[in-house]
Design an enzyme around this catalytic site. Sequence first.
Site, PDB file in Angstrom:
ATOM      1  N   ARG A   1       1.599   7.107  10.218  1.00 13.61           N
ATOM      2  CA  ARG A   1       1.636   6.239  11.133  1.00 13.61           C
ATOM      3  C   ARG A   1       1.052   6.785  12.681  1.00 13.61           C
ATOM      4  NH1 ARG A   1       6.224   6.067   8.547  1.00 13.61           N
ATOM      5  NH2 ARG A   1       6.120   4.217   6.564  1.00 13.61           N
TER       6      ARG A   1
ATOM      7  N   LYS B   1       9.709   7.311  10.454  1.00 13.07           N
ATOM      8  CA  LYS B   1      10.266   6.320   9.898  1.00 13.07           C
ATOM      9  C   LYS B   1      11.477   5.898   8.469  1.00 13.07           C
ATOM     10  CE  LYS B   1       9.879   0.997   9.274  1.00 13.07           C
ATOM     11  NZ  LYS B   1       8.887  -0.496   9.423  1.00 13.07           N
TER      12      LYS B   1
ATOM     13  N   HIS C   1      -3.109   1.110  13.830  1.00 11.45           N
ATOM     14  CA  HIS C   1      -2.060   1.536  12.608  1.00 11.45           C
ATOM     15  C   HIS C   1      -2.858   0.529  11.320  1.00 11.45           C
ATOM     16  CE1 HIS C   1       2.252   1.328  12.005  1.00 11.45           C
ATOM     17  NE2 HIS C   1       2.782   1.416  13.276  1.00 11.45           N
TER      18      HIS C   1
ATOM     19  N   ARG D   1      -3.801   2.741   8.058  1.00  9.33           N
ATOM     20  CA  ARG D   1      -2.930   2.811   7.022  1.00  9.33           C
ATOM     21  C   ARG D   1      -3.786   1.628   6.017  1.00  9.33           C
ATOM     22  NH1 ARG D   1       1.401   5.767   7.199  1.00  9.33           N
ATOM     23  NH2 ARG D   1       2.645   3.368   6.303  1.00  9.33           N
TER      24      ARG D   1
ATOM     25  N   HIS E   1       5.821   5.231   1.724  1.00  6.94           N
ATOM     26  CA  HIS E   1       6.982   4.299   2.264  1.00  6.94           C
ATOM     27  C   HIS E   1       8.757   4.302   0.777  1.00  6.94           C
ATOM     28  CE1 HIS E   1       3.613   0.712   3.362  1.00  6.94           C
ATOM     29  NE2 HIS E   1       4.342   1.465   4.126  1.00  6.94           N
TER      30      HIS E   1
ATOM     31  N   TYR F   1      11.944  10.206  -4.572  1.00  9.75           N
ATOM     32  CA  TYR F   1      11.158  10.634  -5.275  1.00  9.75           C
ATOM     33  C   TYR F   1      11.113  12.501  -3.744  1.00  9.75           C
ATOM     34  CZ  TYR F   1       8.383   8.691  -9.096  1.00  9.75           C
ATOM     35  OH  TYR F   1       8.299   7.941 -10.468  1.00  9.75           O
TER      36      TYR F   1
END
Length: 421
Positions: A258, A285, A348, A351, A375, A385
Amino acid sequence: MARHLIKTDVAIRNTKSTDATLRLSDGDGLYLLIKPNGAKWWRLDYSIGGKRKTLSIGVYPDTGLKAARNKADEARQLVAAGTDPSDVRKASKVQQAKVLEADKRIADGLPAVDSFEEVAREWFTKFSAEWAPSHADKIIRRLERDIFPWIGKRPIAEITAPELLAALRRIEERGAVETAHRAHQNCGQIFRYAIATGRAERDPSPDLRGALPSVKQTHHAAITDPKAIGELLRAIDGYQGYFVTKCALRIAPMVFVRPGELRKAEWAEIDLDKAEWNIPAGRMKMREPHLVPLSTQAVEVLRELHALTGDGRYVFPGARTNGRPMSDNAILAALRRMGFAKDEMSGHGFRAMARTILDEVLQVRPDFIEHQLAHAVRDPNGRAYNRIAHLAERRKIMQQWADYLDKLKAGADVIPLHKKA
């Protein structure tokens, strides 16, 4: 009518304490306990909801026989009406505490009850330490600008749904519909905190569901056509602006983090020998630490930049001072300077570029892509994870991606982008 077994107060006074607790029964559950030390306590046994309970009536002689019987009669009437006298007493104590607190607040020059602003600031102080500073700053500024002026001084327990909606409408009317929705969400969090801490009984924010217009979904502009990506990469190589900004532009497509995570990168987080960038949870985030494997191309750019900014804290310091990271508008401004319109490419967008090409052209497993995008990815048992999951595979992917970008920049023949069926 209760059966009175204790004849008079004289009978009580004539009863002497012993080594064991004595019990003088007055009938229908009322009795006087006489402790070995001479203390005398009135008690009332009663049943409600199938449970046996005991209520303290008072201390003798402060509460005499007649007064104890009157209190017992009042308690029995509550039981007959289905109300637990113990609950009534607890509620009374809470109310008395509120009155005392109100008196104290007035003496201190504060409102007699908790205002929305006071509770909101208490909520903010308690939870903002867990947020990214930029996120916390946006929330408190939103409350101070758009909410406090209209309902901040109102007792939080008295605020109604129409009052809250009126404040949110002011935001909506200036065209900031998304901000209105975010303010609505923040107010709901504050009301729920007030309920949990005993300052309010309900949250009126759910009553406004559907009262605000929906937010139109917007997507960050991104170049995803391989040929156009090659043109972008060549434009970056030819960029004539600030060298630090140029390095950030060169790194951005390789690591596809990001924009805020990139511009605030610190040298302490980067191990060039291991080719790793460890971003701490506080800047992510999802509030989880993230590991970015670095390709040989990315390491090469960073080593070149280290000669210039390596003595400072930030990898990409601002043009005016190395004590702060580059501005959040630096990359956008550079893209515009190179001729890429705001509906064509954004910070952005790198990404979306990586996600699209890795999936549709390089055929990388979707869960590997999502993990590298930081994510929320969970294992078959529903657990998140950790940051080093699939690290070997992700190292190969990041190198494969950087090599592919080099081919696009060189203008080599590439597989055209086709949407999956």
